[in-house]
Design an enzyme around this catalytic site. Structure first.
Site, PDB file in Angstrom:
ATOM      1  N   TYR A  24       0.797  -1.237   0.000  1.00 17.80           N
ATOM      2  CA  TYR A  24       0.000   0.000   0.000  1.00 17.80           C
ATOM      3  C   TYR A  24       0.826   1.282   0.000  1.00 17.80           C
ATOM      4  O   TYR A  24       0.264   2.377  -0.004  1.00 17.80           O
ATOM      5  CB  TYR A  24      -0.944   0.004   1.218  1.00 17.80           C
ATOM      6  CG  TYR A  24      -1.861  -1.199   1.255  1.00 17.80           C
ATOM      7  CD1 TYR A  24      -2.814  -1.396   0.256  1.00 17.80           C
ATOM      8  CD2 TYR A  24      -1.774  -2.142   2.282  1.00 17.80           C
ATOM      9  CE1 TYR A  24      -3.650  -2.508   0.272  1.00 17.80           C
ATOM     10  CE2 TYR A  24      -2.607  -3.260   2.306  1.00 17.80           C
ATOM     11  CZ  TYR A  24      -3.532  -3.436   1.311  1.00 17.80           C
ATOM     12  OH  TYR A  24      -4.364  -4.521   1.307  1.00 17.80           O
TER      13      TYR A  24
ATOM     14  N   HIS B 287      -9.651   0.010  -5.139  1.00 14.70           N
ATOM     15  CA  HIS B 287      -8.626  -0.690  -4.366  1.00 14.70           C
ATOM     16  C   HIS B 287      -7.269  -0.195  -4.809  1.00 14.70           C
ATOM     17  O   HIS B 287      -7.031  -0.052  -6.021  1.00 14.70           O
ATOM     18  CB  HIS B 287      -8.713  -2.207  -4.567  1.00 14.70           C
ATOM     19  CG  HIS B 287     -10.051  -2.745  -4.192  1.00 14.70           C
ATOM     20  ND1 HIS B 287     -10.440  -2.866  -2.882  1.00 14.70           N
ATOM     21  CD2 HIS B 287     -11.113  -3.092  -4.951  1.00 14.70           C
ATOM     22  CE1 HIS B 287     -11.688  -3.314  -2.856  1.00 14.70           C
ATOM     23  NE2 HIS B 287     -12.118  -3.448  -4.099  1.00 14.70           N
TER      24      HIS B 287
HETATM   25  C1  DQA Z   1      -7.744  -2.941  -0.386  1.00 12.84           C
HETATM   26  C2  DQA Z   1      -7.719  -4.432  -0.732  1.00 12.84           C
HETATM   27  C3  DQA Z   1      -8.462  -5.233   0.320  1.00 12.84           C
HETATM   28  O1  DQA Z   1      -8.432  -6.615  -0.017  1.00 12.84           O
HETATM   29  C4  DQA Z   1      -7.808  -5.057   1.668  1.00 12.84           C
HETATM   30  O2  DQA Z   1      -8.529  -5.757   2.650  1.00 12.84           O
HETATM   31  C5  DQA Z   1      -7.600  -3.633   2.046  1.00 12.84           C
HETATM   32  C6  DQA Z   1      -7.218  -2.673   1.020  1.00 12.84           C
HETATM   33  C7  DQA Z   1      -6.885  -2.107  -1.360  1.00 12.84           C
HETATM   34  O3  DQA Z   1      -6.985  -0.884  -1.330  1.00 12.84           O
HETATM   35  O4  DQA Z   1      -6.110  -2.678  -2.136  1.00 12.84           O
HETATM   36  O5  DQA Z   1      -7.665  -3.283   3.215  1.00 12.84           O
HETATM   37  O6  DQA Z   1      -9.077  -2.478  -0.476  1.00 12.84           O
END
Ligand code: DQA
Length: 136
Positions: A22, A95
């Protein structure tokens, strides 16, 4: 345009959790970048780890478009799915990571079917691309 960016569970930890997935920027830093990118628009940012609070935020939304990263709620929250379905404002699912290239449980979204579209895999730019989509 008036945008509402909603981030769900654990997204407040962005910049501190799983940095390889992230990134190292905090959610506040990402939100500031988004706001500076959409200077001519009104941007509201909201984050909650609590499912019901996200539903309430969706119910009370007053804007042209919602950009929603529901985090892990994406994969199992029928409550958030029904909240999206209960409002007339279009919602784009976002996401940061490419959920389809990750664990199997992330391949399922219970909210996609009630969203206008889905943007995944572009890091913080996923939010920007989702907001841009409202201007096409
Ligand atoms: C997310 C992907 C999800 O699977 C995960 O649980 C997250 C972040 C993303 O931004 O890639 O918390 O939504």
């Amino acid at each position: 345009m008036k945008f509402l960016f909603i981030n769900g569970v654990n997204l407040g930890m962005t910049g501190r959790r799983e940095k390889g997935v992230y990134g190292t920027q905090t959610l506040n830093e990402i939100n500031s970048e988004i706001a500076s990118r959409f200077k001519g628009d009104e941007c509201e940012f909201y984050q909650s780890d609590i499912e019901g609070e996200i539903c309430a935020k969706l119910h009370s939304a007053d804007c042209d478009g919602i950009i929603l990263n529901a985090g892990a709620f994406t994969h199992y929250s029928y409550a958030i799915r029904d909240a999206i379905a209960s409002i007339d404002i279009p919602v784009v699912e976002v996401h940061m990571s490419n959920v389809h290239a990750r664990e199997e449980f992330r391949h399922t979204s219970v909210i996609s079917a009630v969203c206008k579209g889905v943007v995944a895999g572009f890091g913080k730019n996923s939010y920007i691309l989702a907001a841009e989509s409202f201007k096409l």
